[in-house]
Design a protein around this motif. Structure first.
Motif, PDB file in Angstrom:
ATOM      1  N   ALA A 169       0.850  -1.186   0.000  1.00  0.00           N
ATOM      2  CA  ALA A 169       0.000   0.000   0.000  1.00  0.00           C
ATOM      3  C   ALA A 169       0.890   1.241   0.000  1.00  0.00           C
ATOM      4  O   ALA A 169       0.495   2.296  -0.455  1.00  0.00           O
ATOM      5  CB  ALA A 169      -0.912   0.003   1.220  1.00  0.00           C
ATOM      6  N   LYS A 170       2.105   1.065   0.516  1.00  0.00           N
ATOM      7  CA  LYS A 170       3.105   2.109   0.419  1.00  0.00           C
ATOM      8  C   LYS A 170       4.444   1.455   0.121  1.00  0.00           C
ATOM      9  O   LYS A 170       4.912   0.628   0.905  1.00  0.00           O
ATOM     10  CB  LYS A 170       3.192   2.913   1.714  1.00  0.00           C
ATOM     11  N   ASN A 227      -2.882  -3.744  -6.461  1.00  0.00           N
ATOM     12  CA  ASN A 227      -3.252  -2.857  -5.351  1.00  0.00           C
ATOM     13  C   ASN A 227      -3.180  -1.387  -5.714  1.00  0.00           C
ATOM     14  O   ASN A 227      -3.798  -0.551  -5.059  1.00  0.00           O
ATOM     15  CB  ASN A 227      -2.357  -3.130  -4.138  1.00  0.00           C
ATOM     16  N   ARG A 228      -2.426  -1.058  -6.737  1.00  0.00           N
ATOM     17  CA  ARG A 228      -2.364   0.336  -7.187  1.00  0.00           C
ATOM     18  C   ARG A 228      -3.767   0.826  -7.573  1.00  0.00           C
ATOM     19  O   ARG A 228      -4.123   1.984  -7.388  1.00  0.00           O
ATOM     20  CB  ARG A 228      -1.431   0.445  -8.385  1.00  0.00           C
ATOM     21  N   SER A 238      -6.553  -0.206  -3.991  1.00  0.00           N
ATOM     22  CA  SER A 238      -6.482   0.493  -2.721  1.00  0.00           C
ATOM     23  C   SER A 238      -6.695   2.000  -2.898  1.00  0.00           C
ATOM     24  O   SER A 238      -6.054   2.641  -3.737  1.00  0.00           O
ATOM     25  CB  SER A 238      -5.123   0.246  -2.051  1.00  0.00           C
ATOM     26  N   LYS A 239      -7.584   2.581  -2.086  1.00  0.00           N
ATOM     27  CA  LYS A 239      -7.817   4.021  -2.125  1.00  0.00           C
ATOM     28  C   LYS A 239      -6.666   4.785  -1.467  1.00  0.00           C
ATOM     29  O   LYS A 239      -6.509   5.984  -1.683  1.00  0.00           O
ATOM     30  CB  LYS A 239      -9.130   4.357  -1.419  1.00  0.00           C
ATOM     31  N   ASN A 240      -5.885   4.084  -0.640  1.00  0.00           N
ATOM     32  CA  ASN A 240      -4.806   4.737   0.091  1.00  0.00           C
ATOM     33  C   ASN A 240      -3.435   4.464  -0.534  1.00  0.00           C
ATOM     34  O   ASN A 240      -2.418   4.627   0.139  1.00  0.00           O
ATOM     35  CB  ASN A 240      -4.802   4.241   1.545  1.00  0.00           C
ATOM     36  N   TYR A 241      -3.424   4.072  -1.789  1.00  0.00           N
ATOM     37  CA  TYR A 241      -2.150   3.743  -2.422  1.00  0.00           C
ATOM     38  C   TYR A 241      -1.284   4.999  -2.542  1.00  0.00           C
ATOM     39  O   TYR A 241      -1.721   6.036  -3.018  1.00  0.00           O
ATOM     40  CB  TYR A 241      -2.395   3.161  -3.815  1.00  0.00           C
ATOM     41  N   ASP A 242      -0.047   4.896  -2.052  1.00  0.00           N
ATOM     42  CA  ASP A 242       0.857   6.041  -2.009  1.00  0.00           C
ATOM     43  C   ASP A 242       1.569   6.184  -3.350  1.00  0.00           C
ATOM     44  O   ASP A 242       2.317   5.308  -3.769  1.00  0.00           O
ATOM     45  CB  ASP A 242       1.888   5.832  -0.882  1.00  0.00           C
TER      46      ASP A 242
END
Length: 255
Positions: A207-208, A242-243, A246-250
Motif C-alpha cells: 500500500a506504500k 493494489n495500485r 487500494s484508495k490509500n495507495y501512495d
C-alpha cells in the motif's frame, strides 16, 4: 523421470543467494524445463545454452534486436512459446530477441545478468520491473556479498558464461534436494498454506512502497552499460493490482 538428465524444473533465483561459490543467474542449460501451471497445464520449454527460455539459435544471430531482463513475467510464466513476451516480440518484429528473465529476480540479479550475458550485438535492452515484488527481492539481494560486487566494482564478473558446468551442479543439487523432500511425503497442506500466505500477503503489503536508493543506482549503471554497448535502454514499469484497488495507495514515489 527424476533421473532424466534433460529434465529440469524452474528454480527461482532467490534460492541461490545462499550459494558461497557463485550465484547462478539461470537454470539448467539445454534442458526440458517445467515451469508453472496457472492455466490448467504446465508450461514447458527447452532452455538454451545458458539455461534461459530461448531457442538456442537466438544467440547466434548476427544482430539481436531485443534483450529482455526481468522476473517471471519476462521468463514466460505459465505460457508456452510463442506466447511469452520475448516470443511475441520476435514474431511482431521478425527479428532476433533474447530472454534473460528468471522467476523471483530482483533488480540487482537482473543487473548482474546484464553484466554477465549481454552480447555486443544487442540494439535494445528492455528491463521489465514489477512493483509488486521486485523491491522486496532487491532487499534480499543486497545482503549477498557476491551480488554486491556488481555495485561496488563496474568491472566485476563471475564469468558465468565460462562456468555453466558449475552452475549446473548447483542447480541440480537443489533440484535433487527438492525431490528428496518430496519422497519423504511432505504434506500438501504445507504447500497449500504457503500458497495461501503468498496470495494473502499481496492484500496487505505494498500500500506504500519505499524504494531503495540502490534501485536508482542500478538503473543508472544499467543505462551506462547499455550506452557502452551501443544499445538503447528501456525501463518498463509494471504496476501491481493494489495500485488500482487500494484508495490509500501512495503515489509519491512515482512523481
Amino acid at each position: 523421470q527424476e533421473n532424466d538428465e534433460n529434465l529440469a524444473v524452474t528454480i527461482p533465483r532467490s534460492y541461490f543467494l545462499r550459494s558461497n561459490s557463485i550465484v547462478p543467474l539461470s537454470g539448467l542449460s539445454n534442458a526440458k524445463t517445467i515451469f508453472c501451471n496457472d492455466n490448467g497445464y504446465y508450461n514447458i520449454y527447452q532452455s538454451d545454452r545458458y539455461g534461459f527460455n530461448n531457442p538456442d539459435t537466438e544467440w547466434d544471430a548476427k544482430e539481436i534486436e531485443y534483450l529482455l531482463i526481468g522476473d517471471s513475467f519476462t521468463q514466460g510464466a505459465c505460457v508456452n512459446r510463442p506466447y511469452d513476451i520475448t516470443s511475441v516480440l520476435r514474431k511482431l518484429s521478425n527479428k532476433s530477441a533474447i530472454n534473460l528473465g528468471i522467476s523471483s529476480s530482483g533488480s540487482l540479479t537482473e543487473f548482474a545478468s546484464l553484466r554477465e550475458y549481454l552480447p555486443k550485438n544487442v540494439r535494445n535492452i528492455i528491463l521489465l520491473y514489477f512493483e509488486g515484488n521486485d523491491n522486496g527481492e532487491l532487499l534480499d539481494e543486497l545482503n549477498n556479498e557476491i551480488l554486491l560486487n556488481y555495485l561496488k566494482n563496474e568491472s566485476y564478473s563471475q564469468n558465468l558464461t565460462q562456468k555453466q558446468d558449475l552452475q549446473t551442479q548447483i542447480v541440480k543439487s537443489f533440484i535433487d534436494e527438492q525431490f528428496k523432500k518430496q519422497n519423504k511425503m511432505i504434506e500438501l497442506s504445507t504447500l497449500k498454506d504457503l500458497i495461501k500466505i503468498r496470495s494473502t500477503r499481496g492484500l496487505f503489503i505494498n500500500a506504500k512502497i519505499t524504494f531503495r536508493p540502490e534501485l536508482e543506482e542500478i538503473l543508472k549503471l544499467s543505462d551506462k552499460l547499455s550506452k557502452q554497448n551501443n544499445s538503447d535502454f528501456f525501463f518498463v514499469y509494471l504496476p501491481e493490482f493494489n495500485r488500482y484497488k487500494s484508495k490509500n495507495y501512495d503515489l509519491n514515489n512515482y512523481q
